[in-house]
Structure formats: C-alpha cells, structure tokens
Design an enzyme around this catalytic site. Sequence first.
Site, PDB file in Angstrom:
ATOM      1  N   ASP A  15      71.309  28.646  32.629  1.00 13.08           N
ATOM      2  CA  ASP A  15      70.319  29.386  31.846  1.00 13.08           C
ATOM      3  C   ASP A  15      68.890  29.042  32.257  1.00 13.08           C
ATOM      4  O   ASP A  15      68.008  29.887  32.219  1.00 13.08           O
ATOM      5  CB  ASP A  15      70.530  29.050  30.352  1.00 13.08           C
ATOM      6  CG  ASP A  15      69.762  29.976  29.418  1.00 13.08           C
ATOM      7  OD1 ASP A  15      69.625  31.174  29.754  1.00 13.08           O
ATOM      8  OD2 ASP A  15      69.308  29.505  28.360  1.00 13.08           O
ATOM      9  N   HIS A  43      64.060  29.090  35.887  1.00 16.61           N
ATOM     10  CA  HIS A  43      62.767  28.658  35.330  1.00 16.61           C
ATOM     11  C   HIS A  43      62.307  27.290  35.838  1.00 16.61           C
ATOM     12  O   HIS A  43      61.161  27.124  36.240  1.00 16.61           O
ATOM     13  CB  HIS A  43      62.838  28.616  33.802  1.00 16.61           C
ATOM     14  CG  HIS A  43      63.314  29.904  33.193  1.00 16.61           C
ATOM     15  ND1 HIS A  43      63.032  31.128  33.739  1.00 16.61           N
ATOM     16  CD2 HIS A  43      64.034  30.166  32.072  1.00 16.61           C
ATOM     17  CE1 HIS A  43      63.567  32.077  32.995  1.00 16.61           C
ATOM     18  NE2 HIS A  43      64.190  31.525  31.976  1.00 16.61           N
TER      19      HIS A  43
HETATM   20  C1  BG6 Z   1      65.451  32.364  28.705  1.00 17.04           C
HETATM   21  C2  BG6 Z   1      66.693  31.639  28.319  1.00 17.04           C
HETATM   22  O1  BG6 Z   1      65.543  32.833  30.026  1.00 17.04           O
HETATM   23  O2  BG6 Z   1      64.335  31.487  28.589  1.00 17.04           O
HETATM   24  C3  BG6 Z   1      66.580  31.109  26.902  1.00 17.04           C
HETATM   25  O3  BG6 Z   1      67.824  32.505  28.414  1.00 17.04           O
HETATM   26  C4  BG6 Z   1      65.338  30.260  26.775  1.00 17.04           C
HETATM   27  O4  BG6 Z   1      67.725  30.365  26.542  1.00 17.04           O
HETATM   28  C5  BG6 Z   1      64.122  30.995  27.281  1.00 17.04           C
HETATM   29  O5  BG6 Z   1      65.175  29.956  25.390  1.00 17.04           O
HETATM   30  C6  BG6 Z   1      62.911  30.089  27.332  1.00 17.04           C
HETATM   31  O6  BG6 Z   1      61.772  30.854  27.612  1.00 17.04           O
HETATM   32  P1  BG6 Z   1      60.397  30.568  26.875  1.00 17.04           P
HETATM   33  O7  BG6 Z   1      59.442  31.531  27.492  1.00 17.04           O
HETATM   34  O8  BG6 Z   1      60.621  30.775  25.416  1.00 17.04           O
HETATM   35  O9  BG6 Z   1      60.060  29.150  27.185  1.00 17.04           O
END
Ligand code: BG6
Length: 513
Positions: free
Chosen positions: A243, A248
């Site tokens: 995920d 990220h």
């Molecule tokens: C998403 C995930 O891609 O990114 C989520 O699937 C996560 O599980 C989210 O909570 C986090 O993104 P942000 O922008 O809220 O930090």
Amino acid sequence: MAEINVPPAPPVTLVIFGAMGDLTRRLLVPAMINMTRLGLAGDGLHILGVGIDPGDDQTLRNELDAFAPEPGGEGAVEKGEAWERLKNRISYLQGDFLQDDIYRSIVARIAQAPTGNAAFYLAVQPGFFGAIVDKLADHELTLEQPGAFRRIAIEKPFGRDLPSARALNAQLLARVAESQIYRVDHFLGKETVRNIMTARFANLMIERLWNADCIDHVQITAAETVDVGTRGKFYDVTGALRDMVPNHLFTLLAMVAMEPPNSFDAESIRDEKAKVLKAIRRWTPQQARQDGVRGAYTAGTLDGRPVPAYAAVPGVAADSTTETYIALKLMVDTWRWHGVPFYLRTGKAMAVRDTEVVVQFKPVPSPQFGDSAAGVPPNRLVIQIQPDEGLRMDISIKRPGLAIETTPVSLEFRYASQFDVAHLVGYETLLYDLFIGDQTLFQRADAIEAGWAAVQPFLELWAQGGMPEPYAPGSLGPDAADALLARDGRAWHSLAAEENAPGRRIEGATQAK
Ligand code: BG6
C-alpha cells in the site's frame, strides 16, 4: 491563496472511469473545482463520468453536489461559483467497462465535444486497468491526432508484485506509448514532496553535504493514526508494504537520493529517479528476514476511541497474516550513498499522524567538545511532509555565558507561516500536468518495476508464512522496529506531537567544555 503563475490548461474532456467512486468525489472533482476557481482550468474542461451505477447526468451532478462542502465549511474546497460553472459541464454514461457499448458511446460523446483532447482517468479496481486500456485502444480512443491528445491516468496500485507490474506495463505498452501513460502517485502532488528537489538543488549548502561523507543515515516515516476501518477487504489483500512502500515511500526516497538531473524536463528527472530506485540493493532472503519488520495492531484505544484488532476488522480473514505496519532497512548502492542506511517505516493506528524525512548527519569529530556524540548532537534536517509542512535544521550553538557550552537549536520554516497552501487537495497539480502533458510527477514503467524489485524479497519471504509482530493502537509500532535500528546503534526519530511543534526543545541538549 497559493500563487498561480501558469496559463490555464488546454480544453479537454476528462473521462473518469469510476465516476461515482470515492476518489472522484473526495479528490478529483474537488481538485477540478479548485482549478476552475484559480483559473487553472477554463470552460473548456468537460467531465464525462463513466460508471456501473444507473443514472444520468443529473444523477452524477447530484452525487457530487451532495459531497462537495459548502462555502465556509470544512474541507479543502468550497463549492461556490466555480462549482456552479463546472457542474454544467459534467455528464454521465452508465455501462459495463468490459463491454463495447460504453466505448462506442464515449466515442460519440468525444466527437460532439468542443475539443478532440481527451484524458481517461482510471479510478477503478486495478483488475480493470489492462482491460479498459485494451478497449480504449480497440475503439481507437487512444489514437492521437494533431490537436487532439489522448492520455491515460492510472491510480495505484500498479501491480501487486514485480511479475504483475511487469505484465501490466507490457499489456499497456503494447497498445499505447509511454508518453500517453500517467501513473499517479498522489504523494507527488504534495507541495513538500516537490520541495525536496528544490531544497536540495537550489541550496549549495545542502547539496554539498548530501552524501555518504557527511550523512549518517536517512529515516523516512509515514505514520497514520487512521486504522483500517471499513477498508478491510481491500487492505487484507494489500497490506502496508504494498500500500505504501514501492509507491509513496519510494517517491520520497527517490527525491532524497537522486542525482541532480541535467535539466528540469520530465525525462531528465524521471531518468534520475529511476536510476536511484534501480540502485536499491536486492536483499537475499536471509537479509530480508533480518532487515524487515512487519506488525499488525491489536485491540486497544486510540485518542479515547476503541479500536478493534486488525484481525477483527470486517473483511479481514480471521487468520490473516497481513501487516498494518512495516519497517525496513535498505541500502542504495551508488557512490553518493555508499554505506548509508535508509530506514523506512509506515503504519496504521499509530500514535501520531506524521510523514517526514529525517536526514541525520554524522557527528563532528572535534575532541574539544569532549564526548562529541553526547555533547554535540549531530545536525539533522527534518523535512516535514505533513501535517504542518515545513523544514527544520537542528544545529548546535554556543550557549550565552563565559563557559564554552553548546546547546542545540532549530532553524525552522513552516509553509503555513508564509504561504496560504491550505485550500488545495493535492490533485490540482497532477490534473493540471495531465492536461498540459507534463509527465514529471508521474511514474515511468522502469521506476515502477524497480520499486517492486526492491520489495520483492520481503514479499516472497512473508508469503512463506509467519505472523506480523503485534503492536498496540496509539503506539509507534512493534518493539522489533526499534530493535532494527538499535542493532545499528541508532534510534527512530521521536514522533511525539510536541517534537513537531514550533519552538520545541530538542532531546539530547547538553553541554561540553
Ligand atoms: C493511500 C493508501 O495511497 O495513501 C492509504 O492507500 C493511505 O492507505 C494514504 O492512508 C496516505 O495518503 P495521505 O495523503 O493521506 O498521506
């Protein structure tokens, strides 16, 4: 309001597959309302929603209308006049993504549109990505003509391991060019993430020290307080590693570790990012066992509310081995980063919401300060991605007085204190770039595959069985994650809330003669 120094995007029809879904309502449409309000998109922007749910243009408008907050309300967007203008340019087609009828209707709608430009946004289950692109190509919707671009934006997850990511890339690239594919990682829409490159390459005093000679190690954290909640079904087949890490967290790692690009054009930047992701060392199964920690939260309370154990979340298998927390030690095999560990961690139901990059410099060698490690804490650069976006440099100064005593202080910059960046949802930049054809902020096929290749040893190891380590909701993860760093004589940067507050004290403040 953030300053907008760019011309409006060209006219385009944005065809959204999954128009009634969460992403469209929460992020895509609010971003387009903001773009309309800010002049980033003009009246040439048309939205054609496609979905399986029955309904017509008015149904979709009402759905979105009910969701968008009122002026002055909570949230990153206000409906207001911009919404009224945009609303009239939203239409809807109901149909099955796997049947030809819907694509024939899309061809007809685009033929009637004032522009031949079209971008197809795949806000759908990943199982549909390949099939939708095949159908778009079958119906010649991906055929570009002079004055009519055709682009495809794809949300994560892009594959679920290295073989599936490779297969998906191959399937797409058999039908469309890489220059038409925009693989979205929404972290790249965050102002602070994009600022990492500027902080490094626009500041000689940072970039000159940005290497293994001066840096001890790097920590990348994305801690979330939210638990899995209603996402059990999706999450149980995904887990924290898939995920968050190859997308990220690696986006952050690439920004921190890449070499300076020859220019700021999209391909030069994407070349450097891909190069550094390819340089992440592939662990052997033995090393993966040693350098990876996975956890799953137990039952407990968080901010005073009860949190059921992950295994008790609806949609999660009772004997699930899926992790909700992950900590990894990785090495980047380039000259610049030789011997510098990168520690990554992310988890749900943790004590604080905090996404940050911590660059820990080496201690000064000077013996005048006595035991230098304890007396003069090493410099540290903290790039605060969210919340409370900013940058902080921890340095040591002489404490006023006659004795030579040092004390640590922080040089600090907070976006909110100088700019108004609060009213954007983060997708404005991504959509704008999709419309103008700038791929800088989108993932290229080779970078995606390099990311999966780096995590593949952990996926394979954990597929063999075993259970994640338990951790309590509201904690900072399992003890084994602390042990991962302690083994190297290091510790995680404290995420306590007061740590991030402006004017906070730094731990380890001490003096030397
Ligand atoms: C998403 C995930 O891609 O990114 C989520 O699937 C996560 O599980 C989210 O909570 C986090 O993104 P942000 O922008 O809220 O930090």
